[in-house]
Design an enzyme around this catalytic site. Structure first.
Site, short mmCIF file in Angstrom:
data_model
loop_
_atom_site.label_atom_id
_atom_site.label_comp_id
_atom_site.label_asym_id
_atom_site.label_seq_id
_atom_site.Cartn_x
_atom_site.Cartn_y
_atom_site.Cartn_z
N HIS A 174 0.82 -1.22 0.00
CA HIS A 174 0.00 0.00 0.00
C HIS A 174 0.85 1.27 0.00
O HIS A 174 0.39 2.34 -0.44
CB HIS A 174 -0.92 0.00 1.22
CG HIS A 174 -2.19 0.77 1.04
ND1 HIS A 174 -2.26 1.94 0.32
CD2 HIS A 174 -3.45 0.54 1.51
CE1 HIS A 174 -3.50 2.40 0.34
NE2 HIS A 174 -4.24 1.57 1.05
N ASP A 407 -11.14 -4.92 -18.11
CA ASP A 407 -11.33 -5.92 -19.17
C ASP A 407 -10.02 -6.15 -19.91
O ASP A 407 -9.53 -5.27 -20.61
CB ASP A 407 -12.41 -5.44 -20.13
CG ASP A 407 -12.66 -6.41 -21.28
OD1 ASP A 407 -12.07 -7.51 -21.29
OD2 ASP A 407 -13.46 -6.06 -22.18
#
Length: 469
Positions: A174, A407
């Site tokens: 992170h 996608d």
């Protein structure tokens, strides 16, 4: 790899940016990055339908995935580098050198793919944990005259479910990036993969590394680092070993019911200056009430009547990019931790959702007015409040990240999961997979809590339908 996930390793490799494409670069951490130095690693998992054999994937799809990742890392090179942690009080930094890479493993699983992607089917946490990689451990390296620790920042695992689907699991540190920056990376990689290496779209979407745009004249990064290293960590609320994962959905119609009911309550209570009740506010208010009622149901009768004024916390992250006028493509962390509190008795009471929605909404209102208010005290204030609370929930993700738009050329994800939820009382939130305007949560519960939570959640929706008729 976990044996219970029926996984076989097919390939271990590393993926780097194209040789010579990125000069050696050091990026100092900002105070936004430093907040996450002691945080657990982030784990995001995407599932896609893929009705082809393992050999087809290895020969046709895998080379494109790896080539497009290499081209992506040319622009998102910090993920291929390492977090350098020199001895205090020196400033940590992210360092990339030519040849640095991301570990990349390909595996095959005979687990039931449809079971893994079902929204209404509880999953054992271990079933997902075997589909995301572990980051390599910290090591020591030379840093001028000193030795420092270094931490790799990303690892990727592809798992093939022969003739039915694949998953793409990513683990990252992170300190390198928040959810928005990570989402930028995954969509960038997906776009290049989908276009079979066509780079014509990238001119206006490359990441921005302008660290100087985040001013820190008071050295807040050093205040945060000292507090993180010097003080005892928060007590972890680890998920139980028998944890199950569920993805409760609040549909668009229920979102509108929540907004309608809360607006009516504001009018009844003469709330003239009530905060805006967004989809985020009303859905997180609802799930917070459900989780506190679940926590209450786990108490003994004697425990339930004690300390009605016990404080409960809800923590979410607010993106500061727009408020600080940073580029939308700024790469790194730019999140303010927002902490709201309410008494347990108020949350589980008749108007609990109204109370929690007002509390969350007002915190967002305050953030919008002054996003960096009291910044130097963010960590110390949070520790003080956490130590006084009975129960806390921390939220990961945002519906605005649009994770279901990632996608790679296989179509929309059939499911996406935040695998690391459960530690530190964390849950996740995303846009709904199946319906625009709905919201999908991710929870890790014990097996004994599953039926209780489902009953509380469904009863809450039923009550909502009845009071908004």
């Amino acid at each position: 790899m976990a044996e219970h996930c029926f996984i076989k390793v097919l390939e271990h490799s590393h993926v780097s940016p194209p040789p010579g494409s990125v000069p050696a670069t050091a990026l100092p951490v900002t105070f936004f990055d430093t907040l996450w130095v002691s945080c657990c690693h982030m784990q995001r998992l995407f599932f896609y339908e893929f009705p082809y054999s393992t050999s087809h994937f290895m020969q046709i799809s895998l080379p494109n995935l790896k080539n497009s990742l290499s081209l992506t890392l040319q622009h998102f090179f910090p993920f291929a580098g390492n977090l350098k942690l020199p001895p205090p009080p020196q400033r940590p930094y992210i360092y990339y050198a030519d040849g640095d890479s991301v570990p990349f493993v390909v595996t095959e699983s005979i687990s039931e793919f449809k079971h893994l992607i079902g929204n209404h089917i509880p999953l054992r946490g271990q079933e997902l944990e075997g589909l995301v990689p572990k980051l390599p451990s910290q090591s020591e390296c030379s840093d001028g005259d000193n030795f420092c620790k270094q931490q790799p920042l990303m690892a990727i695992q592809i798992t093939i479910f022969p003739t039915v689907g694949i998953s793409i699991g990513v683990t990252f540190c992170h300190v390198a990036a928040d959810g928005r920056a990570f989402g930028h990376f995954t969509k960038y990689w997906a776009s290049i993969c989908r276009s079979l290496g066509d780079l014509t779209f990238i001119k206006n979407s490359s990441p921005d590394y302008s660290r100087d745009l985040i001013q820190d004249l008071r050295g807040i990064w050093s205040i945060f680092l000292k507090e993180i290293l010097d003080k005892e960590p928060l007590t972890r609320m680890n998920p139980p070993t028998d944890n199950v994962r569920i993805s409760p959905v609040i549909s668009q119609s229920h979102v509108e019911m929540l907004k309608k009911w809360i607006a009516r309550k504001c009018k009844e209570e003469n709330e003239k200056d009530h905060p805006r009740m967004s989809t985020f506010v009303v859905t997180t208010a609802f799930i917070w009430v459900c989780l506190i009622k679940l926590h209450q149901s786990n108490k003994t009768p004697d425990q339930s009547v004690r300390n009605d004024d016990a404080i409960c916390l809800f923590v979410f992250q607010a993106d500061c990019r727009d408020r600080l006028r940073l580029p939308t493509t700024y790469f790194g962390n730019c999140l303010k931790p927002c902490i709201v509190t309410a008494k347990r008795s108020e949350i589980i009471g008749e108007n609990g959702i109204f109370v929690t929605a007002k509390t969350i909404g007002r915190e967002i209102q305050e953030f919008e007015k002054e996003p960096l208010k009291g910044v130097e005290n963010w960590i110390s204030s949070a520790k003080e409040v956490f130590n006084e609370c009975e129960h806390y929930v921390t939220l990961a993700g945002s519906p605005k990240l649009r994770v279901y738009e990632t996608d790679f050329g296989f179509g929309r994800p059939t499911k996406t999961e935040v695998v690391h939820i459960g530690s530190h009382g964390s849950i996740s939130i995303a846009e709904c997979r199946d319906e625009e305007g709905g919201v999908e949560f991710g929870l890790a519960l014990s097996s004994a809590e599953l039926d209780k939570f489902n009953a509380i959640f469904e009863q809450g929706l039923l009550n909502l339908r009845q009071i908004t008729l």
